[in-house]
Design a protein around this motif. Structure first.
Motif, mmCIF file in Angstrom:
data_model
loop_
_atom_site.group_PDB
_atom_site.id
_atom_site.type_symbol
_atom_site.label_atom_id
_atom_site.label_comp_id
_atom_site.label_asym_id
_atom_site.label_seq_id
_atom_site.Cartn_x
_atom_site.Cartn_y
_atom_site.Cartn_z
ATOM 1 N N PRO A 70 13.424 -11.861 -43.670
ATOM 2 C CA PRO A 70 12.180 -10.834 -43.780
ATOM 3 C C PRO A 70 11.174 -11.955 -43.399
ATOM 4 C CG PRO A 70 13.499 -10.259 -45.254
ATOM 5 C CD PRO A 70 14.436 -11.348 -45.028
ATOM 6 N N ALA A 73 10.700 -12.841 -40.046
ATOM 7 C CA ALA A 73 10.297 -11.782 -39.239
ATOM 8 C C ALA A 73 8.711 -11.416 -39.344
ATOM 9 C CB ALA A 73 10.811 -10.314 -39.790
ATOM 10 N N GLY A 76 6.675 -14.081 -37.076
ATOM 11 C CA GLY A 76 7.459 -14.176 -35.811
ATOM 12 C C GLY A 76 6.287 -14.340 -34.745
ATOM 13 N N MET A 116 17.691 -7.691 -35.697
ATOM 14 C CA MET A 116 16.270 -7.848 -35.384
ATOM 15 C C MET A 116 15.932 -7.224 -33.881
ATOM 16 S SD MET A 116 15.166 -9.694 -37.843
ATOM 17 C CE MET A 116 16.042 -8.651 -38.648
ATOM 18 N N SER A 120 12.914 -4.121 -33.484
ATOM 19 C CA SER A 120 11.899 -4.895 -32.649
ATOM 20 C C SER A 120 11.025 -6.020 -33.259
ATOM 21 C CB SER A 120 10.723 -3.593 -32.403
ATOM 22 O OG SER A 120 11.371 -2.856 -31.678
ATOM 23 N N LYS A 121 11.751 -6.718 -34.067
ATOM 24 C CA LYS A 121 11.421 -7.908 -34.812
ATOM 25 C C LYS A 121 11.306 -9.371 -33.916
ATOM 26 C CE LYS A 121 10.621 -5.914 -38.592
ATOM 27 N NZ LYS A 121 9.389 -5.723 -39.169
ATOM 28 N N GLU A 122 10.511 -10.005 -33.871
ATOM 29 C CA GLU A 122 10.503 -11.278 -33.033
ATOM 30 C C GLU A 122 11.315 -12.252 -33.914
ATOM 31 O OE1 GLU A 122 7.032 -11.709 -30.112
ATOM 32 O OE2 GLU A 122 6.160 -11.137 -32.020
#
Length: 173
Positions: A70, A73, A76, A116, A120-122
């Motif tokens: 987390p 994220a 990111g 991820m 839509s987490k970079e």
């Protein structure tokens, strides 16, 4: 099942770094945590030797990933690199528990990468499958040209952007 106290320790150990702007995590733990280091078949392990091997090579890496993902994220674009042995793919006889743990990490990484992406987490998740690397504990049977840990880490950090750009989940030297 680990005790509740032991489970709380996993979270507590990372509390001091929970606010750092973490964007790269190299998660690496490995070892043959048995009373007497010897190449032997799985059936020759004691219950205690097997549990020690599994405990060293799976829970810590999984908890580090669970706790710090987390944070990655939130900062990111970020990169999580899980470093593991070629034993993950080879299934080295005589160290079956160790090889199996490394195979688990390949699947863990692939699942985290897809989680991820779905959220839509970079955060790019990349497994590094190493070969011979000279470390404090790995000094026997190496090629004369085997890199030391620092050389290997630099080479993998240099290669990681290209691997991520190519959509790779695994990178071999």
């Amino acid at each position: 099942m680990p005790s509740p106290q032991r489970l709380r320790k996993f979270d507590a150990v990372f509390e001091p770094i929970s606010t750092l702007p973490l964007s790269v995590l190299i998660n690496d733990v490995a070892g043959f945590c048995i009373a007497q280091l010897a190449i032997r078949n799985l059936t020759e392990y004691t219950a205690a030797d097997l549990v020690r091997s599994l405990d060293l090579n799976v829970p810590f890496m999984a908890h580090v990933s669970r706790i710090l993902l987390p944070q990655l994220a939130a900062n990111g674009p970020a990169l999580m690199m899980l470093n593991l042995s070629s034993a993950a793919r080879m299934g080295i006889p005589g160290v079956a528990p160790y090889s199996g743990c490394k195979g688990f990490i390949i699947s863990l990484n692939a699942a985290m990468a897809r989680e991820m992406a779905a959220a839509s987490k970079e955060v790019d998740c990349l497994t590094i499958i190493s070969s011979d690397v000279r470390t404090q504990s790995n000094t026997v049977g190496l090629s004369p040209v085997s890199p030391d840990a620092r050389q290997f880490a630099k080479a993998m950090l240099d290669r990681a952007p290209r691997a991520v750009k190519g959509g790779w989940l695994e990178c071999l030297p």
